[in-house]
Design an enzyme around this catalytic site. Structure first.
Site, PDB file in Angstrom:
ATOM      1  N   HIS A  18      -3.544  -4.938   1.088  1.00 19.41           N
ATOM      2  CA  HIS A  18      -3.094  -4.697   2.457  1.00 19.41           C
ATOM      3  C   HIS A  18      -3.716  -5.725   3.391  1.00 19.41           C
ATOM      4  O   HIS A  18      -4.361  -6.667   2.968  1.00 19.41           O
ATOM      5  CB  HIS A  18      -3.393  -3.254   2.876  1.00 19.41           C
ATOM      6  CG  HIS A  18      -4.832  -3.008   3.170  1.00 19.41           C
ATOM      7  ND1 HIS A  18      -5.347  -1.759   3.390  1.00 19.41           N
ATOM      8  CD2 HIS A  18      -5.893  -3.848   3.287  1.00 19.41           C
ATOM      9  CE1 HIS A  18      -6.635  -1.849   3.636  1.00 19.41           C
ATOM     10  NE2 HIS A  18      -6.986  -3.087   3.583  1.00 19.41           N
ATOM     11  N   CYS A  35       0.811  -1.211   0.000  1.00 20.30           N
ATOM     12  CA  CYS A  35       0.000   0.000   0.000  1.00 20.30           C
ATOM     13  C   CYS A  35       0.855   1.276   0.000  1.00 20.30           C
ATOM     14  O   CYS A  35       1.497   1.580  -0.982  1.00 20.30           O
ATOM     15  CB  CYS A  35      -0.959  -0.059   1.184  1.00 20.30           C
ATOM     16  SG  CYS A  35      -2.493   0.789   0.875  1.00 20.30           S
ATOM     17  N   ARG A  84     -11.792   6.774  -3.943  1.00 17.35           N
ATOM     18  CA  ARG A  84     -10.980   5.660  -3.456  1.00 17.35           C
ATOM     19  C   ARG A  84     -11.400   4.372  -4.147  1.00 17.35           C
ATOM     20  O   ARG A  84     -12.583   4.177  -4.435  1.00 17.35           O
ATOM     21  CB  ARG A  84     -11.140   5.497  -1.948  1.00 17.35           C
ATOM     22  CG  ARG A  84     -10.589   6.651  -1.144  1.00 17.35           C
ATOM     23  CD  ARG A  84     -10.589   6.338   0.341  1.00 17.35           C
ATOM     24  NE  ARG A  84      -9.448   5.535   0.730  1.00 17.35           N
ATOM     25  CZ  ARG A  84      -8.240   6.045   0.981  1.00 17.35           C
ATOM     26  NH1 ARG A  84      -8.032   7.333   0.888  1.00 17.35           N
ATOM     27  NH2 ARG A  84      -7.241   5.263   1.335  1.00 17.35           N
TER      28      ARG A  84
END
Lengths: 456, 250
Positions: free
Chosen positions: B194, B93, B127
């Site tokens: 992640h 990430c 996002r």
């Protein structure tokens, strides 16, 4: 009030009744959703009708419990419009307003992301903000984004509104800077400080200069008595303080609450330091609305638990204790209440619906480690039972003490089968797992449905 | 054998499960009779190119990432030299972004990175959040699946010729358009996946360990003995199913 609004609220209320009659759950959000769709401005009008105004409560953790405590304190002398079942978006506020026409005071818990709009529409007299922890980053984005929205929202408060903040949270405490009408609450009892900040604590760097804070005492996650060694930014003086805290395992706690008008000793029948924070938040809100220390004390002492957060349910010779876990900070505190008397059997249930967080990564930020060497058996359950099982094994649970039982009802029965008569079974579910388990217990007539509240 | 791990900025880049990934490496090494020794490396701490067999860089929130970015960028030479010398690396990430050439903010600002991976990241409007399933072929002819979760605003654009970690089967990936996810340089891997990536994808943990061991011994990498991995397989199966049903749609 116009004829239009009258018709809309009648229609909305009928939908709620019909939803319950049809057995489709509590109907707690349906009427509001309808009204919210028909006419969002109705929330503004209904809120403006409340003779004692509106108080809002928001936080990552503890909003439902804090609001319920405040309802206990304030509900004696006046009628409340209160979203007691935790429907905390604007539609949920609309539902509570529809259901309690003619109420005096609006008392609402508000979703963190919905706070700006709730403030704009309800023009609150008091807003209580208690903490920001990392929570469901898949839904809210990063903590700093929420903090920024709160900063902007607080600036829109009417000047005569009182802002209640938890001064032990650096980010939240800072929201009160420069405001006149403020109540700052916090904890002062270094005996309960953690030896170090927990793994993955949030907000550990100074807001002003970025240096790591030093903690004279860190109580819950990053909440505590902090000071920046570099620029001096520190916890401000407190207006409402809980001191001399005695924690009694899963039974409750006792503490002295110092307020602007004197001090009272409070015995709370909810476990854990985090519930002392919730009590301090609820008391501060009540003080801001004119409650006396005696009223605060009796309200808190009458309080048992908010829906699903902490419940003790007797079933035959055994007792099921349900502690909701929903993010690292809340889960760490739930686990901490178990440390003084580690239960032999745990059922932990991890779901990954939107309300639980679709991203289950957060379980790796939960400190299961101190507990696991002491438990005899853990039943891992829920839609992501295997993922949870892996977390527990890596946390130090020997594999022969782990059982994977994805079905929640089966896991509950397995857990009950493993504990002996006269013993407690501790169940730690995420939000939708808690709802599903509650359905099972309702079917078995061990608890009432959630829109009626409380154990049977 | 002793495997030396350099964990960069554990106090800052620790969002979700970075400690879990390290714990997986440690346990899987121990089960094969090896010992993982983890050195935390903070801002200003020493990073010698040949001191570690495996480097780990996790993810953080924007504030934390900005705090360590200049320090990481200044270590570009040491990190590239370590990787060129055969050290393994996993960056997740934020760590993955910062090991590229840099990050371009929406205001036009540019935060330089360490320059290990041939990519640049541009801040996006929305996002990209959701479950992901990748198909990787780290060793020729061996296709394997990787299940994870992504949550990033940055769009990472690989240079032409840069090797991705894998092909996106379900989810957004690097930029939501190219169909690629992550980046690879020799034994260094970067990814947006992640959280508990290694617990449910144990083959990737072993791939990294095999390369770290080869670096430690100075010999060619060898396959590690298989482990039972039943829980791991079940966790993978459920996560992969999630990506199929509700992974991000490009």
């Amino acid at each position: 009030m116009g004829v239009r609004l009258e018709l809309e609220t009648l229609a909305a209320r009928a939908v709620g009744t019909a939803s319950r009659a049809a057995g489709r759950g509590g109907g707690t959000t349906l009427p509001g959703k309808l009204l919210w769709k028909l006419d969002p401005g109705a929330v503004d009008e209904l809120a403006a009708e409340l003779s004692s105004g509106v108080a809002l409560v928001s936080a990552t953790n503890g909003k439902t419990t804090t609001t319920a405590m405040a309802a206990r304190i304030l509900g004696g002398g006046q009628r409340l419009a209160w979203n007691s079942a935790g429907a905390n978006l604007l539609s949920g506020l609309a539902s509570a307003l529809v259901a309690a026409r003619g109420a005096d005071l609006g008392l609402f818990e508000v979703d963190e992301a919905a706070l700006p709009e709730a403030i704009a529409r309800t023009r609150p007299r008091v807003v209580s903000l208690a903490n920001l922890f990392r929570d469901q980053l898949d839904r809210y984005g990063e903590l700093e984004i929420l903090a920024e929205r709160w900063r902007a929202a607080v600036k829109t408060l009417p000047p005569d509104a009182t802002l209640v903040v938890n001064a032990d949270d650096p980010v939240v405490g800072d929201l009160a800077e420069g405001r006149d009408r403020v109540l700052r609450f916090g904890l002062d009892d270094p005996r309960h400080a953690r030896p170090a900040l927990q793994h993955a604590a949030d907000s550990k760097y100074c807001l002003r200069c970025g240096a790591p804070y030093e903690y004279a005492a860190a109580y819950v996650g990053h909440l505590g008595d902090y000071r920046c060694p570099s620029c001096g930014h520190a916890r401000p003086p407190l207006d409402v303080v809980a001191r001399d805290v005695e924690l009694v395992g899963l039974t409750g706690s006792r503490f002295t609450l110092h307020g602007p008008e004197g001090e009272v000793v409070v015995e709370l029948s909810l476990p854990g330091l985090y519930n002392v924070y919730n009590a301090a938040a609820a008391s501060s809100l009540a003080f801001a609305l004119g409650a006396s220390p005696a009223e605060v004390r009796s309200g808190l002492e009458d309080f048992s638990a908010a829906f699903g957060r902490f419940e003790r349910i007797a079933t035959g010779t055994k007792t099921i204790i349900v502690l909701l876990i929903k993010n690292p900070a809340a889960a760490n505190e739930a686990l901490r209440t178990l440390e003084t008397g580690v239960p032999p059997v745990l059922v932990v249930a991890l779901n990954d619906a939107i309300a639980d967080g679709r991203d289950v990564s957060w379980i790796w930020d939960v400190d299961f480690e101190p507990l696991l060497p002491h438990v005899e058996r853990v039943v891992a359950s829920g839609d992501r039972a295997a993922e949870l099982g892996l977390r527990l094994v890596y946390g130090g649970l020997p594999e022969d003490r782990l059982e994977i039982v994805p079905g929640l009802e089966e896991a509950l029965d397995r857990g009950l089968g493993l504990v002996e008569a006269g013993t407690d079974l501790v169940v730690l579910p995420t939000y939708t797992a808690m709802l599903a388990l509650r359905d099972v217990l309702t079917r078995r007539r061990l608890v009432k449905p959630y829109w009626e509240g409380g154990p049977a | 054998m002793r495997i030396r791990v350099g964990h960069l900025y554990p106090d800052y880049l620790n969002i979700y499960a970075d400690r879990g990934n390290i714990a997986v490496l440690s346990r899987r090494a121990a089960l094969r009779g090896h010992e993982l020794v983890v050195d935390p490396i903070g801002v200003g701490g020493a990073l010698e190119p040949d001191a570690h067999d495996l480097l780990y860089v996790g993810g953080g929130q924007d504030r934390e990432q900005a705090a360590i970015a200049p320090d990481l960028a200044a270590r570009g030479d040491a990190i590239r030299e370590a990787v060129a010398g055969g050290a393994a690396l996993l960056a997740v990430c934020g760590g993955y972004q910062l090991l590229g050439r840099g990050y371009r903010g929406r205001d036009g600002s540019f935060m330089p990175g360490a320059g290990l991976f041939a990519h640049e990241t541009v801040a996006g409007e929305t996002r990209m959040i959701g479950d992901v399933l990748l198909e990787c072929e780290l060793d020729p002819g061996e296709r394997r699946l990787l299940a994870g979760f992504e949550n990033h605003a940055g769009r990472t654009l690989l240079d032409s010729g840069a090797e991705p970690l894998g092909r996106v089967v379900h989810g957004f990936g690097n930029d939501g358009e190219s169909g690629f996810e992550g980046c690879r340089v020799d034994s260094a891997l970067g990814t947006y996946l992640h959280g508990p990536l290694l617990p449910r994808n144990p083959w990737l943990a072993d791939w990294l360990l095999e390369r770290a061991l080869a670096h430690a011994t100075g010999e060619a990498s060898e396959r590690l003995a298989a482990l039972p991995d039943e829980l791991e397989e079940e966790a993978f199966r459920v996560a992969a199913g999630r990506a199929r049903v509700r992974g991000g749609r490009r």
